[in-house]
Enzyme design. Sequence first.
Site, short mmCIF file in Angstrom:
data_model
loop_
_atom_site.label_atom_id
_atom_site.label_comp_id
_atom_site.label_asym_id
_atom_site.label_seq_id
_atom_site.Cartn_x
_atom_site.Cartn_y
_atom_site.Cartn_z
CD GLU A 1 -2.62 2.45 -3.29
OE1 GLU A 1 -3.69 3.06 -3.36
OE2 GLU A 1 -1.97 2.38 -2.23
CG ASP B 1 -1.81 1.16 1.34
OD1 ASP B 1 -2.66 1.32 0.44
OD2 ASP B 1 -1.68 1.94 2.29
#
Length: 640
Positions: free
Chosen positions: A370, A317
């Site tokens: 990401e 993330d």
Amino acid sequence: MTIPCSRPLFIEPFDLYLFGMGRHRHLYRILGAHPAVQDGEAGYRFAVWAPNARSVHLSGDCNGWRHEGCPLFPVGVSGVWAAFVPGVRRGSLYKFVVRGADGRQEQKADPFALWAEMRPGVASVAWDIDNHAWGDGAWMAERARQGLPLERPVSIYEVHLGSWRRRHGDGHPFLTYDELGDQLIPYATGMGFTHLELLPVAEHPLDQSWGYQTGHYYAPTSRFGSPEGFKRFVDRCHQAGLGVILDWVPAHFPRDAWSLGRFDGTALYEHLDPRLGEHPDWGTYIFNYGRNEVRNFLTANALYWLREFHIDGLRMDAVASMLYLDYSREAGQWLPNRHGGRENLDAVDFLREVNTVIHAEFPGAMTLAEESTAWPGVSRPVYTGGLGFSFKWNMGWMHDTLGYLAEDPIHRAYHHGSLTFSMLYAFSENFVLPLSHDEVVHGKGALLSKMPGDMWQQQANLRLLYAYQWAHPGKKLLFMGGEFGQWNEWDESRELDWCLYRFPAHEGIARLVGDLNRLLRSEPAMHRRDHDWSGFRWVDFADYGSSVISFLRLAEGERPLLWIFNFTPVVRRFYRVPCPRGGTWRELCNTDSAYYGGSDVGNAGAVMAREDHWGGGHFIELTLPPLAAMCFAPVTGQGT
């Protein structure tokens, strides 16, 4: 109550050396709490890294939560404190009482705890690692044999376990890992998905963080059961042919006093300077990637999930926030690197290291980034200067595509470039095309509600979006609820609107997603060359006046697939599309089929390609349904 007497604990010097170098790949078996026997007495051994602490004591069920009387002892000059404590049982709650360098005493959770109590409690739970007999040997062997699925179908169903489905009426809203296995696994496999991607399952105190503010990095959340319950869930996924990807958060951690922050009275896991150590958007601490022990904590954590829970991939993330020292900061709020630049060189080294180690130890395990910027080589090998990820989320494709489809169809001709631009960079990385949870929260609305027009047009646009996503080069990701056209924005405190399955239009959307997944699996042209130009060829990208595009998906030695998209609600009859061969082309998909909730405009299931006597080659002449996509394949044995 008999208060146990802690005893000094020996730790192998080589283990401490590897930890100090940041290279211990089984660090979670050295630090933390583990069952042990010493001098014939059963108990637990405890070890924690707190190099600047004045003292460390164990407090928990075993001693009536006293802050003194059960000390841990320094292990040489390693910065590790350790002790064997007899009588501690599996399931006992505990914390470390750390008197820091600043003289303050804090109760801290164990950074390496294998389990933690249910929120709002934050105590660690004495547990063990080797508590499950795995039955997925065939899956794991085949994964290692095949390697990364660059040329295989990948269709990811992104799931928040706490809100996919919920219990009703018994006071505990969450399904257990076993109940999720009973319901989620057959649902996902029935829909044809190849993988689940789970929003973070590492323990976190705040439901509203969705798991992205991790409190216990080594503890699967107790919301759904025990660590072995999660292992059973993964095991059952593998035996059903379903891979499991975890969202993992090495970018930042919460500031809670019981957690990693200021662990020994100093900035231990984070930087002291807030320009390096604090995230301005999320109010969290940023890991100090330049410190060996911190890097080891994170790298060993990644390996822990892959080794002990047989996880098939980690989606990291907020990678962009790790890469740039000035991420979300104004001038004067950040410090440049040693070369005067904005790149976080320590974070770059960490990402390269963790990717290298994962790919070396677990062939076939994926890492996904990401990453929302133009950083080059995110999914390229480290030895070529890349970061070493297997895949990168294509945030540009997502942004441009959703923006284009949000336009009224009458205006789409003026935004045609938003639809075709992605092919200029589609093969610069190994991309995943994400329609993720981030696009259906914070007032953005559900995917269906983003679409313009009346209800029928909204549903047709959504079906068109999914066909475009599946046909476009790149692996696929869809957040839960999108597969049946959820109307409401996602809310982590309630389950999906499963009642929508009672409506034929929503059931039709789900049928389409299932059929797209089956087409993805069965047709090599849909997945084999996802990451280079040999798998894609434009047929016509320039008909902006009609908002129609067409292209071929290709795989060497396999039949080509011709995709045609009509992004207006206008039925276009006698529309000519070039094709690479003559003969009959059979319809494999029509998103306007009544089976999917459409108006059933089509071409009776097939079209005949004719020779173009003027321009050469062949063409088909067909009827384009409104707001629809069609896929055709040549009938084998015919044509030239």
